[in-house]
Design a protein around this motif. Sequence first.
Motif, PDB file in Angstrom:
ATOM      1  N   PRO A  77       0.811  -1.220   0.000  1.00 12.69           N
ATOM      2  CA  PRO A  77       0.000   0.000   0.000  1.00 12.69           C
ATOM      3  C   PRO A  77       0.846   1.273   0.000  1.00 12.69           C
ATOM      4  N   MET A  78       0.296   2.308  -0.600  1.00 10.77           N
ATOM      5  CA  MET A  78       0.931   3.624  -0.583  1.00 10.77           C
ATOM      6  C   MET A  78       0.316   4.481   0.520  1.00 10.77           C
ATOM      7  N   GLY A  79       1.167   5.098   1.315  1.00 14.65           N
ATOM      8  CA  GLY A  79       0.700   6.043   2.311  1.00 14.65           C
ATOM      9  C   GLY A  79       0.458   7.408   1.690  1.00 14.65           C
ATOM     10  N   LYS A  80      -0.261   8.238   2.427  1.00 12.72           N
ATOM     11  CA  LYS A  80      -0.600   9.571   1.935  1.00 12.72           C
ATOM     12  C   LYS A  80      -0.182  10.604   2.974  1.00 12.72           C
ATOM     13  N   LEU A  81       0.687  11.495   2.569  1.00 11.53           N
ATOM     14  CA  LEU A  81       1.182  12.538   3.462  1.00 11.53           C
ATOM     15  C   LEU A  81       1.447  13.796   2.659  1.00 11.53           C
ATOM     16  N   GLU A 106      -6.049  18.001  -0.976  1.00 13.44           N
ATOM     17  CA  GLU A 106      -5.649  18.408  -2.315  1.00 13.44           C
ATOM     18  C   GLU A 106      -6.808  18.937  -3.155  1.00 13.44           C
ATOM     19  N   SER A 107      -8.034  18.765  -2.666  1.00 14.54           N
ATOM     20  CA  SER A 107      -9.184  19.304  -3.392  1.00 14.54           C
ATOM     21  C   SER A 107      -9.400  20.789  -3.100  1.00 14.54           C
ATOM     22  N   PHE A 108      -8.609  21.336  -2.173  1.00  9.78           N
ATOM     23  CA  PHE A 108      -8.713  22.748  -1.824  1.00  9.78           C
ATOM     24  C   PHE A 108      -7.566  23.528  -2.461  1.00  9.78           C
ATOM     25  N   CYS A 109      -7.826  24.765  -2.816  1.00 13.13           N
ATOM     26  CA  CYS A 109      -6.767  25.606  -3.370  1.00 13.13           C
ATOM     27  C   CYS A 109      -5.877  26.113  -2.239  1.00 13.13           C
ATOM     28  N   ASP A 110      -4.718  26.633  -2.606  1.00 12.97           N
ATOM     29  CA  ASP A 110      -3.766  27.103  -1.604  1.00 12.97           C
ATOM     30  C   ASP A 110      -4.369  28.173  -0.701  1.00 12.97           C
ATOM     31  N   GLN A 111      -5.154  29.073  -1.271  1.00 14.19           N
ATOM     32  CA  GLN A 111      -5.719  30.158  -0.476  1.00 14.19           C
ATOM     33  C   GLN A 111      -6.679  29.624   0.579  1.00 14.19           C
ATOM     34  N   GLN A 127       3.030  33.743   2.536  1.00 14.68           N
ATOM     35  CA  GLN A 127       3.227  32.755   1.475  1.00 14.68           C
ATOM     36  C   GLN A 127       2.850  31.370   1.982  1.00 14.68           C
ATOM     37  N   ILE A 128       2.500  30.508   1.041  1.00 13.98           N
ATOM     38  CA  ILE A 128       2.175  29.119   1.370  1.00 13.98           C
ATOM     39  C   ILE A 128       2.690  28.209   0.259  1.00 13.98           C
ATOM     40  N   LEU A 129       3.185  27.046   0.648  1.00 14.82           N
ATOM     41  CA  LEU A 129       3.525  25.976  -0.292  1.00 14.82           C
ATOM     42  C   LEU A 129       2.867  24.702   0.216  1.00 14.82           C
ATOM     43  N   VAL A 130       2.199  23.981  -0.668  1.00 17.12           N
ATOM     44  CA  VAL A 130       1.487  22.757  -0.294  1.00 17.12           C
ATOM     45  C   VAL A 130       1.904  21.630  -1.233  1.00 17.12           C
ATOM     46  N   SER A 131       2.327  20.511  -0.677  1.00 17.86           N
ATOM     47  CA  SER A 131       2.605  19.349  -1.524  1.00 17.86           C
ATOM     48  C   SER A 131       1.290  18.669  -1.884  1.00 17.86           C
ATOM     49  N   ARG A 132       1.285  17.976  -3.006  1.00 17.22           N
ATOM     50  CA  ARG A 132       0.069  17.301  -3.481  1.00 17.22           C
ATOM     51  C   ARG A 132       0.463  15.964  -4.114  1.00 17.22           C
ATOM     52  N   TRP A 133       1.040  15.083  -3.286  1.00 13.86           N
ATOM     53  CA  TRP A 133       1.598  13.835  -3.779  1.00 13.86           C
ATOM     54  C   TRP A 133       0.528  12.830  -4.215  1.00 13.86           C
ATOM     55  N   CYS A 134      -0.670  12.917  -3.665  1.00 12.04           N
ATOM     56  CA  CYS A 134      -1.700  11.926  -4.004  1.00 12.04           C
ATOM     57  C   CYS A 134      -2.203  12.106  -5.432  1.00 12.04           C
ATOM     58  N   SER A 135      -2.425  13.347  -5.828  1.00  8.62           N
ATOM     59  CA  SER A 135      -2.930  13.615  -7.173  1.00  8.62           C
ATOM     60  C   SER A 135      -1.815  13.757  -8.199  1.00  8.62           C
ATOM     61  N   LEU A 192       5.516  24.581   9.726  1.00  7.99           N
ATOM     62  CA  LEU A 192       5.145  23.408   8.933  1.00  7.99           C
ATOM     63  C   LEU A 192       3.990  22.680   9.594  1.00  7.99           C
ATOM     64  N   ALA A 193       2.970  22.367   8.796  1.00  7.57           N
ATOM     65  CA  ALA A 193       1.887  21.482   9.221  1.00  7.57           C
ATOM     66  C   ALA A 193       1.883  20.281   8.296  1.00  7.57           C
ATOM     67  N   MET A 194       1.552  19.111   8.834  1.00  7.06           N
ATOM     68  CA  MET A 194       1.484  17.899   8.018  1.00  7.06           C
ATOM     69  C   MET A 194       0.122  17.243   8.175  1.00  7.06           C
ATOM     70  N   VAL A 195      -0.367  16.682   7.081  1.00  7.24           N
ATOM     71  CA  VAL A 195      -1.668  16.018   7.065  1.00  7.24           C
ATOM     72  C   VAL A 195      -1.476  14.652   6.423  1.00  7.24           C
ATOM     73  N   SER A 196      -2.015  13.600   7.055  1.00  3.68           N
ATOM     74  CA  SER A 196      -1.803  12.247   6.550  1.00  3.68           C
ATOM     75  C   SER A 196      -3.121  11.525   6.321  1.00  3.68           C
ATOM     76  N   GLY A 197      -3.033  10.385   5.629  1.00  3.77           N
ATOM     77  CA  GLY A 197      -4.191   9.534   5.410  1.00  3.77           C
ATOM     78  C   GLY A 197      -5.156  10.076   4.372  1.00  3.77           C
ATOM     79  N   GLU A 198      -6.413   9.629   4.471  1.00  2.45           N
ATOM     80  CA  GLU A 198      -7.428  10.080   3.525  1.00  2.45           C
ATOM     81  C   GLU A 198      -7.588  11.593   3.576  1.00  2.45           C
TER      82      GLU A 198
END
Length: 451
Positions: A284-288, A349-354, A378-386, A337-343
């Motif tokens: 399985p692939m994790g989501k972070l 990733e369905s939300f825009c940066d703003q 400023q904000i930077l967001v990773s989007r590895w799932c999509s 830095l904030a991190m979000v994992s799982g579903e």
Amino acid sequence: MLDRAKVRVVIVGGGMAGLSAAQHLYANGFKNVTLVEARDRLGGRIQTQIIGGKDLVEMGANWILGACAANPAFVLAKQNNIQLGRITELTGRWVVEDLWIKPDGTVIGANIVQRAMEEFRQILGQVSEKTKSLRVNPVGFIKVSFTLAIQDMSGADQRDALCIMRSMVNFLQVYDGGYLERSRGKGEPFNPLPGGAMCLPDGMQFLLDSLTKDLPSDSVQLNSQVVSIDWSDPECRVTCEGGRTHEADHVIISLPVGVLKQHRKKLFIPHLPAKKAEAINTVPMGKLNKIFLRWEKPFWEPGMGAIQLCWSDDDAEPLDWWRRIPSFLEVGPNVLLAMVSGEQAEHLESFCDQEILEKCSFLIRQFLRNPSIASPDQILVSRWCSDPYSRGSFIYQGTNVTEEILEELGSPLEEHRVLFAGEATVPWAYGKMHAARASGLREAERIIGLY
């Protein structure tokens, strides 16, 4: 025996595994090596970026776990005189001096934090063994054990300790990509290799640069998404979008498991053997995802550490991505830095940066009870799932994953004509960056041994 310089090798994927294979082959006399990468950059899930024009951040892999001679990523850094910095706290930077705060702005006392941390760490040391013998999931074991361990505390102190426990569990989820409850009890971040953890203050990009510096520029082809790998004949054919085809004596596949899951049926001609396909489907692939927030004028004092979010209950809705944030961690004088994992990481990733920026700003003001705190600049967001070339962050060892399955992922096909590399193919270090490095070297050595 064929001259090494004439052996044609195509490497699919330009992450740590693919680059390690390419560099090692080239250094050992294989001059006809072509690396094809779908992105417009190399590195895969290693991606160093600059936020606000000043501060360096890592969108993906951000440390070397196991600073010792047995770690090929550490050895690579030392060989190239890359600056390293030691990370003293791997466990989510759990220190009493952090701000442990509940949603109503209440700061939990240091004595309760200290007790909760001691009990949690003791339970954490039992997770792998107990969850295996009792056949319970790690999250359930932690919560039940922790509740029993603090029964001697007063009612109010117990409730605060449980809030701290939820924050710690949220951080542990990071190490299994949000699926600690489905893992084999490996949620602890500690690597079996000795030496502790090291970061690269100047950026993980330096590791990548050390691998590409000696490769001919025409050996790397960016923006080249592979659409088929035909291994039906002794001469393999790798075809990219646009119709460009590469003939090869050997093909090294270093694509993430998430990509193989999605495309293996149409990618390989003929289809992969049943055991290989089953291994790909099983792992399985994790989501972070990471959220970096930068202020031109920080609202906190230097050295604050972290704002630990201690939620008061477990009643989060599945799509409340912000409830999976364990903390806002100070990673630079101007950056949290904030991190979000799982579903929830995927839903993020369905939300825009703003929208993400506004929600994080709201949380900080809520927990600190200070509505005057300015929003980040400023904000930077990773989007590895999509990301179509990742489809997830890293693998985790699910309950059905065995050492044999991971070895099957890395086993070659048809007399080493098609080989497989990547962080999912090394049982002793699965999911780690040095696993990717080790796998690239391993597959290069397989080919070297033939000539």
